[in-house]
Design a protein around this motif. Structure first.
Motif, PDB file in Angstrom:
ATOM      1  N   PRO A 285       0.820  -1.215   0.000  1.00 34.56           N
ATOM      2  CA  PRO A 285       0.000   0.000   0.000  1.00 34.56           C
ATOM      3  C   PRO A 285       0.853   1.263   0.000  1.00 34.56           C
ATOM      4  N   ILE A 286       0.453   2.235  -0.787  1.00 35.72           N
ATOM      5  CA  ILE A 286       1.131   3.527  -0.865  1.00 35.72           C
ATOM      6  C   ILE A 286       0.166   4.593  -0.356  1.00 35.72           C
ATOM      7  N   ARG A 287       0.608   5.354   0.634  1.00 36.82           N
ATOM      8  CA  ARG A 287      -0.307   6.311   1.271  1.00 36.82           C
ATOM      9  C   ARG A 287       0.124   7.760   1.116  1.00 36.82           C
ATOM     10  N   GLU A 288       1.417   8.020   1.077  1.00 38.09           N
ATOM     11  CA  GLU A 288       1.866   9.403   1.194  1.00 38.09           C
ATOM     12  C   GLU A 288       2.665   9.911   0.004  1.00 38.09           C
ATOM     13  N   ILE A 289       2.956   9.086  -0.981  1.00 39.87           N
ATOM     14  CA  ILE A 289       3.727   9.562  -2.121  1.00 39.87           C
ATOM     15  C   ILE A 289       2.893   9.435  -3.388  1.00 39.87           C
ATOM     16  N   ARG A 290       3.351  10.124  -4.434  1.00 40.15           N
ATOM     17  CA  ARG A 290       2.602  10.173  -5.688  1.00 40.15           C
ATOM     18  C   ARG A 290       2.984   8.986  -6.573  1.00 40.15           C
ATOM     19  N   ALA A 291       2.256   7.885  -6.397  1.00 43.71           N
ATOM     20  CA  ALA A 291       2.557   6.676  -7.154  1.00 43.71           C
ATOM     21  C   ALA A 291       1.292   5.846  -7.323  1.00 43.71           C
ATOM     22  N   ASP A 292       1.251   5.062  -8.393  1.00 41.75           N
ATOM     23  CA  ASP A 292       0.152   4.120  -8.610  1.00 41.75           C
ATOM     24  C   ASP A 292       0.408   2.858  -7.794  1.00 41.75           C
ATOM     25  N   SER A 293      -0.641   2.058  -7.576  1.00 41.41           N
ATOM     26  CA  SER A 293      -0.466   0.819  -6.824  1.00 41.41           C
ATOM     27  C   SER A 293      -1.480  -0.223  -7.269  1.00 41.41           C
ATOM     28  N   VAL A 294      -1.109  -1.483  -7.048  1.00 42.21           N
ATOM     29  CA  VAL A 294      -1.986  -2.627  -7.333  1.00 42.21           C
ATOM     30  C   VAL A 294      -1.963  -3.534  -6.118  1.00 42.21           C
ATOM     31  N   ASN A 295      -3.124  -3.819  -5.568  1.00 43.48           N
ATOM     32  CA  ASN A 295      -3.207  -4.623  -4.355  1.00 43.48           C
ATOM     33  C   ASN A 295      -4.454  -5.491  -4.364  1.00 43.48           C
ATOM     34  N   ILE A 296      -4.567  -6.323  -3.342  1.00 40.93           N
ATOM     35  CA  ILE A 296      -5.833  -6.946  -2.995  1.00 40.93           C
ATOM     36  C   ILE A 296      -6.260  -6.347  -1.656  1.00 40.93           C
ATOM     37  N   ASP A 297      -7.511  -6.569  -1.275  1.00 42.57           N
ATOM     38  CA  ASP A 297      -7.995  -6.101   0.022  1.00 42.57           C
ATOM     39  C   ASP A 297      -7.816  -7.240   1.022  1.00 42.57           C
ATOM     40  N   ASN A 298      -6.653  -7.249   1.689  1.00 36.51           N
ATOM     41  CA  ASN A 298      -6.341  -8.336   2.609  1.00 36.51           C
ATOM     42  C   ASN A 298      -7.310  -8.396   3.787  1.00 36.51           C
TER      43      ASN A 298
ATOM     44  N   LEU B 108       2.435   1.374 -15.123  1.00 36.07           N
ATOM     45  CA  LEU B 108       3.717   2.044 -15.273  1.00 36.07           C
ATOM     46  C   LEU B 108       3.957   2.459 -16.722  1.00 36.07           C
ATOM     47  N   ILE B 109       3.730   1.552 -17.645  1.00 33.78           N
ATOM     48  CA  ILE B 109       4.003   1.844 -19.052  1.00 33.78           C
ATOM     49  C   ILE B 109       3.037   2.887 -19.594  1.00 33.78           C
ATOM     50  N   GLU B 110       1.773   2.829 -19.169  1.00 39.77           N
ATOM     51  CA  GLU B 110       0.818   3.857 -19.590  1.00 39.77           C
ATOM     52  C   GLU B 110       1.253   5.234 -19.114  1.00 39.77           C
ATOM     53  N   ARG B 111       1.771   5.295 -17.880  1.00 39.32           N
ATOM     54  CA  ARG B 111       2.227   6.593 -17.368  1.00 39.32           C
ATOM     55  C   ARG B 111       3.474   7.062 -18.129  1.00 39.32           C
ATOM     56  N   LEU B 112       4.355   6.152 -18.479  1.00 34.50           N
ATOM     57  CA  LEU B 112       5.560   6.527 -19.229  1.00 34.50           C
ATOM     58  C   LEU B 112       5.217   7.043 -20.623  1.00 34.50           C
ATOM     59  N   LYS B 113       4.203   6.467 -21.231  1.00 32.62           N
ATOM     60  CA  LYS B 113       3.849   6.843 -22.605  1.00 32.62           C
ATOM     61  C   LYS B 113       2.947   8.070 -22.661  1.00 32.62           C
ATOM     62  N   SER B 114       2.332   8.412 -21.549  1.00 31.21           N
ATOM     63  CA  SER B 114       1.382   9.525 -21.550  1.00 31.21           C
ATOM     64  C   SER B 114       2.127  10.861 -21.600  1.00 31.21           C
ATOM     65  N   THR B 115       1.587  11.782 -22.371  1.00 34.94           N
ATOM     66  CA  THR B 115       2.150  13.129 -22.437  1.00 34.94           C
ATOM     67  C   THR B 115       1.377  14.105 -21.559  1.00 34.94           C
ATOM     68  N   GLN B 116       0.339  13.612 -20.891  1.00 38.42           N
ATOM     69  CA  GLN B 116      -0.477  14.456 -20.032  1.00 38.42           C
ATOM     70  C   GLN B 116      -0.421  13.947 -18.596  1.00 38.42           C
ATOM     71  N   LYS B 117      -0.760  14.819 -17.654  1.00 38.07           N
ATOM     72  CA  LYS B 117      -0.825  14.414 -16.268  1.00 38.07           C
ATOM     73  C   LYS B 117      -1.983  13.443 -16.071  1.00 38.07           C
ATOM     74  N   ARG B 118      -1.750  12.412 -15.287  1.00 37.11           N
ATOM     75  CA  ARG B 118      -2.780  11.403 -15.018  1.00 37.11           C
ATOM     76  C   ARG B 118      -2.981  11.304 -13.512  1.00 37.11           C
ATOM     77  N   VAL B 119      -4.215  11.049 -13.122  1.00 35.11           N
ATOM     78  CA  VAL B 119      -4.469  10.855 -11.692  1.00 35.11           C
ATOM     79  C   VAL B 119      -3.802   9.551 -11.264  1.00 35.11           C
ATOM     80  N   PHE B 120      -3.390   9.494 -10.007  1.00 31.73           N
ATOM     81  CA  PHE B 120      -2.773   8.274  -9.498  1.00 31.73           C
ATOM     82  C   PHE B 120      -3.857   7.276  -9.126  1.00 31.73           C
TER      83      PHE B 120
END
Length: 331
Positions: free
Chosen positions: A145-158, A301-313
């Protein structure tokens, strides 16, 4: 607005040295590098995006705790498969649950100028990843889980998955359940215990017990059961193990003590490992889509690398499911 000149002055180095740290180019001593990165974090310095050019190397850095068992191995398979289909190479490294090794690997990825980083079950403070983010390098966390930094994440709901396990056992008549936890510093173990406790608060006749010994390997299951049988003994009708490996070790120790599964005690695991259908009895467990988790992380990750616009996390939460086999009975 903080500038690279401010960072250089605060760290007592030249602007060129700060630039080399950010770019990972040229020689900078380890002590100087650490001092500069600390100043960057403290001043919340954000370099101009031109410092690191996107998609130049087409390489993703992946940091895993280990590749023992199936969990992280299958996550890495999902990452590699998606990355390969989209023309990216993958650099894979294992930290072996050591924070110091995590820092070494992340520093190496930074110096090698990877385009993006995927971290799985990070043990270090997530703010360590800021050096990538501030340099325009995308970061995705998987099973972490990522709570305080600007990054995407993939998890399950443990927590939700464990709650469903408690209800599953409760609906089959089990009122005294022993939980075999993992390591306390791993979010999955903590969240699964939270889910169990949440169910217990809503069902007063559900008596939750927690073993004193925790871990993720079969011998931890053996040791936890051996310790629990000495004191207080068999005061449970079902065991929920933090993962399948722990469940298998627990089953073996129960067998050594002439306690039958599921006739005397039911057992349920977590992960649906490749070995779960082949235990005796076959193991009831919770499946999580590990390959899909890795694939989704690489896609983000790859979608964010290829995007030329800002994307929501984005935080993608994938579903789990209880796989019924032979190790749980109705009482």
């Amino acid at each position: 607005m903080v500038t690279i000149k401010d960072v250089a002055a605060e760290a007592e180095v030249s602007i060129a040295t700060v630039s080399r740290v950010l770019n990972g180019s040229g020689y900078v001593s380890e002590d100087t590098k650490v001092r500069v990165l600390r100043v960057i974090n403290r001043l919340n310095y954000h370099p101009m995006p031109s410092i690191r050019k996107r998609s130049l190397y087409r390489t993703l850095g992946v940091l895993l705790p280990n590749t023992m068992g199936n969990h992280y191995g299958e996550i890495s398979m999902g990452i590699e498969e998606y990355a390969h289909r989209n023309g990216f190479n993958v650099m894979l490294a294992m930290a072996r649950e050591m924070m110091s090794r995590e820092q070494e690997i992340l520093n190496e990825y930074f110096q090698r100028k990877v385009d993006g980083v995927i971290v799985a079950t990070l043990h270090s403070d997530e703010h360590m990843l800021n050096m990538f983010i501030q340099s325009g390098i995308a970061v995705v966390a998987v099973d972490s889980p990522i709570r305080e930094i600007r990054a995407d994440s993939v998890n399950i709901d443990n927590a939700s998955a464990a709650y469903c396990v408690a209800k599953y056992l409760y609906d089959r008549g089990h009122r005294h359940v022993l939980f075999l936890p993992g390591q306390e510093d791993v979010h999955a173990s903590r969240d699964r215990l939270k889910g169990l406790r949440k169910f217990a608060t809503r069902s007063p006749d559900f008596n939750l017990k927690v073993a004193r010994i925790g871990g993720f390997e079969p011998h931890h299951g053996q040791e936890a059961i051996r310790d629990y049988l000495l004191n207080p003994g068999v005061n449970f009708t079902a065991i929920f193990a933090v993962n399948d490996h722990v469940a298998m070790g627990a089953i073996q120790e129960l067998h050594r003590n002439h306690i039958r599964v599921p006739e005397d005690v039911s057992v349920i695991g977590f992960d649906d490992s490749v070995h779960a259908p082949f235990t005796i009895p076959s193991l009831t467990t919770v499946s999580q889509p590990r390959i899909e988790m890795g694939s989704a992380a690489a896609q983000l990750l790859i979608e964010r690398l290829k995007s030329t616009q800002k994307r929501v996390f984005r935080n993608i939460v994938l579903p789990t499911a209880i796989i019924e086999r032979e190790s749980v009975k109705i009482v």
